[in-house]
Design a protein around this motif. Structure first.
Motif, PDB file in Angstrom:
ATOM      1  N   ASN A  33       0.810  -1.222   0.000  1.00  0.00           N
ATOM      2  CA  ASN A  33       0.000   0.000   0.000  1.00  0.00           C
ATOM      3  C   ASN A  33       0.840   1.267   0.000  1.00  0.00           C
ATOM      4  OD1 ASN A  33      -2.300  -1.581   0.041  1.00  0.00           O
ATOM      5  ND2 ASN A  33      -2.411  -1.583   2.265  1.00  0.00           N
ATOM      6  N   VAL A  34       2.152   1.106   0.068  1.00  0.00           N
ATOM      7  CA  VAL A  34       3.056   2.253   0.172  1.00  0.00           C
ATOM      8  C   VAL A  34       3.962   2.389  -1.049  1.00  0.00           C
ATOM      9  CG1 VAL A  34       4.921   3.252   1.558  1.00  0.00           C
ATOM     10  CG2 VAL A  34       3.049   2.047   2.680  1.00  0.00           C
ATOM     11  N   ILE A  35       4.389   1.271  -1.612  1.00  0.00           N
ATOM     12  CA  ILE A  35       5.344   1.284  -2.725  1.00  0.00           C
ATOM     13  C   ILE A  35       4.621   1.576  -4.032  1.00  0.00           C
ATOM     14  CG2 ILE A  35       7.049  -0.033  -4.040  1.00  0.00           C
ATOM     15  CD1 ILE A  35       7.934   0.536  -1.195  1.00  0.00           C
ATOM     16  N   SER A  36       5.086   2.591  -4.722  1.00  0.00           N
ATOM     17  CA  SER A  36       4.516   2.986  -6.001  1.00  0.00           C
ATOM     18  C   SER A  36       5.208   2.268  -7.156  1.00  0.00           C
ATOM     19  CB  SER A  36       4.656   4.500  -6.164  1.00  0.00           C
ATOM     20  OG  SER A  36       4.434   4.893  -7.466  1.00  0.00           O
ATOM     21  N   THR A  37       6.531   2.366  -7.188  1.00  0.00           N
ATOM     22  CA  THR A  37       7.299   1.852  -8.319  1.00  0.00           C
ATOM     23  C   THR A  37       8.679   1.395  -7.841  1.00  0.00           C
ATOM     24  OG1 THR A  37       6.224   3.540  -9.685  1.00  0.00           O
ATOM     25  CG2 THR A  37       8.124   2.436 -10.651  1.00  0.00           C
ATOM     26  N   ASN A  57      21.775  -1.040  -8.626  1.00  0.00           N
ATOM     27  CA  ASN A  57      21.049   0.151  -8.179  1.00  0.00           C
ATOM     28  C   ASN A  57      19.545  -0.087  -8.281  1.00  0.00           C
ATOM     29  OD1 ASN A  57      23.447   1.720  -7.847  1.00  0.00           O
ATOM     30  ND2 ASN A  57      23.510   1.969 -10.054  1.00  0.00           N
ATOM     31  N   VAL A  58      18.848   0.201  -7.183  1.00  0.00           N
ATOM     32  CA  VAL A  58      17.405  -0.005  -7.124  1.00  0.00           C
ATOM     33  C   VAL A  58      16.752   1.267  -6.592  1.00  0.00           C
ATOM     34  CG1 VAL A  58      15.544  -1.412  -6.158  1.00  0.00           C
ATOM     35  CG2 VAL A  58      17.768  -2.458  -6.618  1.00  0.00           C
ATOM     36  N   LEU A  59      15.864   1.838  -7.383  1.00  0.00           N
ATOM     37  CA  LEU A  59      15.092   3.001  -6.950  1.00  0.00           C
ATOM     38  C   LEU A  59      13.724   2.504  -6.500  1.00  0.00           C
ATOM     39  CD1 LEU A  59      14.501   6.030  -6.644  1.00  0.00           C
ATOM     40  CD2 LEU A  59      13.827   6.034  -9.055  1.00  0.00           C
ATOM     41  N   ILE A  60      13.368   2.827  -5.266  1.00  0.00           N
ATOM     42  CA  ILE A  60      12.073   2.451  -4.710  1.00  0.00           C
ATOM     43  C   ILE A  60      11.317   3.743  -4.437  1.00  0.00           C
ATOM     44  CG2 ILE A  60      10.871   1.268  -2.836  1.00  0.00           C
ATOM     45  CD1 ILE A  60      13.471  -0.449  -2.522  1.00  0.00           C
ATOM     46  N   ILE A  61      10.186   3.914  -5.114  1.00  0.00           N
ATOM     47  CA  ILE A  61       9.400   5.141  -4.985  1.00  0.00           C
ATOM     48  C   ILE A  61       8.162   4.836  -4.139  1.00  0.00           C
ATOM     49  CG2 ILE A  61       8.169   6.973  -6.198  1.00  0.00           C
ATOM     50  CD1 ILE A  61       9.942   6.312  -8.662  1.00  0.00           C
ATOM     51  N   MET A  62       8.027   5.578  -3.050  1.00  0.00           N
ATOM     52  CA  MET A  62       6.881   5.421  -2.158  1.00  0.00           C
ATOM     53  C   MET A  62       5.809   6.437  -2.529  1.00  0.00           C
ATOM     54  SD  MET A  62       8.721   4.856   1.555  1.00  0.00           S
ATOM     55  CE  MET A  62       8.754   6.597   1.861  1.00  0.00           C
ATOM     56  N   VAL A  90      15.499   5.112  -1.703  1.00  0.00           N
ATOM     57  CA  VAL A  90      14.066   5.145  -1.433  1.00  0.00           C
ATOM     58  C   VAL A  90      13.633   6.600  -1.322  1.00  0.00           C
ATOM     59  CG1 VAL A  90      12.210   4.365   0.096  1.00  0.00           C
ATOM     60  CG2 VAL A  90      14.268   2.955  -0.181  1.00  0.00           C
ATOM     61  N   ILE A  91      12.718   7.008  -2.187  1.00  0.00           N
ATOM     62  CA  ILE A  91      12.214   8.386  -2.180  1.00  0.00           C
ATOM     63  C   ILE A  91      10.697   8.370  -2.372  1.00  0.00           C
ATOM     64  CG2 ILE A  91      14.386   9.368  -3.042  1.00  0.00           C
ATOM     65  CD1 ILE A  91      13.106   9.620  -5.798  1.00  0.00           C
ATOM     66  N   SER A  92      10.090   9.498  -2.095  1.00  0.00           N
ATOM     67  CA  SER A  92       8.643   9.611  -2.294  1.00  0.00           C
ATOM     68  C   SER A  92       8.346   9.978  -3.748  1.00  0.00           C
ATOM     69  CB  SER A  92       8.056  10.669  -1.362  1.00  0.00           C
ATOM     70  OG  SER A  92       8.462  11.960  -1.781  1.00  0.00           O
ATOM     71  N   LEU A  93       7.112   9.759  -4.136  1.00  0.00           N
ATOM     72  CA  LEU A  93       6.675  10.139  -5.481  1.00  0.00           C
ATOM     73  C   LEU A  93       6.832  11.641  -5.680  1.00  0.00           C
ATOM     74  CD1 LEU A  93       5.509   9.171  -8.133  1.00  0.00           C
ATOM     75  CD2 LEU A  93       3.224   9.337  -7.142  1.00  0.00           C
ATOM     76  N   GLU A  94       6.551  12.401  -4.640  1.00  0.00           N
ATOM     77  CA  GLU A  94       6.717  13.859  -4.711  1.00  0.00           C
ATOM     78  C   GLU A  94       8.184  14.231  -4.960  1.00  0.00           C
ATOM     79  OE1 GLU A  94       6.239  17.784  -1.845  1.00  0.00           O
ATOM     80  OE2 GLU A  94       5.199  15.952  -1.291  1.00  0.00           O
ATOM     81  N   GLU A  95       9.091  13.565  -4.263  1.00  0.00           N
ATOM     82  CA  GLU A  95      10.521  13.839  -4.466  1.00  0.00           C
ATOM     83  C   GLU A  95      10.954  13.457  -5.882  1.00  0.00           C
ATOM     84  OE1 GLU A  95      12.497  13.168  -0.091  1.00  0.00           O
ATOM     85  OE2 GLU A  95      11.541  11.435  -1.046  1.00  0.00           O
ATOM     86  N   TYR A  96      10.422  12.342  -6.384  1.00  0.00           N
ATOM     87  CA  TYR A  96      10.759  11.928  -7.742  1.00  0.00           C
ATOM     88  C   TYR A  96      10.242  12.940  -8.759  1.00  0.00           C
ATOM     89  CZ  TYR A  96      11.492   8.955 -11.800  1.00  0.00           C
ATOM     90  OH  TYR A  96      11.916   8.459 -13.007  1.00  0.00           O
ATOM     91  N   ALA A 122      -2.289   1.665  -8.442  1.00  0.00           N
ATOM     92  CA  ALA A 122      -3.108   2.488  -7.550  1.00  0.00           C
ATOM     93  C   ALA A 122      -2.323   3.685  -7.001  1.00  0.00           C
ATOM     94  CB  ALA A 122      -3.619   1.638  -6.386  1.00  0.00           C
ATOM     95  N   LEU A 123      -0.999   3.582  -6.922  1.00  0.00           N
ATOM     96  CA  LEU A 123      -0.193   4.659  -6.353  1.00  0.00           C
ATOM     97  C   LEU A 123       0.632   5.420  -7.374  1.00  0.00           C
ATOM     98  CD1 LEU A 123       1.205   2.961  -3.134  1.00  0.00           C
ATOM     99  CD2 LEU A 123      -0.678   4.572  -3.293  1.00  0.00           C
ATOM    100  N   ALA A 124       1.000   4.777  -8.464  1.00  0.00           N
ATOM    101  CA  ALA A 124       1.882   5.389  -9.462  1.00  0.00           C
ATOM    102  C   ALA A 124       1.104   6.371 -10.316  1.00  0.00           C
ATOM    103  CB  ALA A 124       2.512   4.331 -10.341  1.00  0.00           C
TER     104      ALA A 124
END
Length: 125
Positions: A33-37, A57-62, A90-96, A122-124
């Motif tokens: 419910n938290v991870i977007s991409t 390298n792994v980018l995890i967008i919340m 790990v960054i937020s969608l807003e930060e991305y 649902a989040l992306a």
């Protein structure tokens, strides 16, 4: 499905694929419910199969910013496998989106080299 496509487009070895499968399972089980991409990126992804990577390298967008949760997700990624070193960011969608707005070198690197391995519709955005 996305991970399988990523494996076909890159030179990921079986250990790296297995580590990513473990990561996806753990974060989806705990934080779906938290991870977007989730995006893997880096210049060595598309080079020849004989390339030896020191890390992946792994980018995890919340979906939203949560520093404590980002730290927990990073710890999961860092400790997922002894043979493969995952280097999570790990960054937020807003930060991305801010990275995208300013076309930072990080954003350009991810968009040019990155391959999605997970997307929560649902989040992306």
């Amino acid at each position: 499905m996305l991970l399988q496509q990523a494996a076909e487009q890159t030179n990921l070895n079986s250990e790296e694929i297995r580590a990513l499968e473990k990561l996806l399972k753990r974060v989806k089980d705990k934080y779906q419910n938290v991870i977007s991409t989730i995006i893997i990126y880096g210049t060595t992804l598309r080079q020849g199969a004989d390339v030896k990577r020191k890390d992946l390298n792994v980018l995890i967008i919340m979906g939203h910013k949560d520093t404590d949760l980002a730290r927990k997700i990073s710890e999961i990624a860092e400790n997922i496998d002894k043979k493969v070193t995952l280097d999570p960011k790990v960054i937020s969608l807003e930060e991305y989106c801010t990275e995208a707005q300013y076309e930072t070198s990080f954003y350009n690197k991810v968009t040019q080299e990155g391959i999605e391995v997970y997307k929560n519709a649902a989040l992306a955005s």
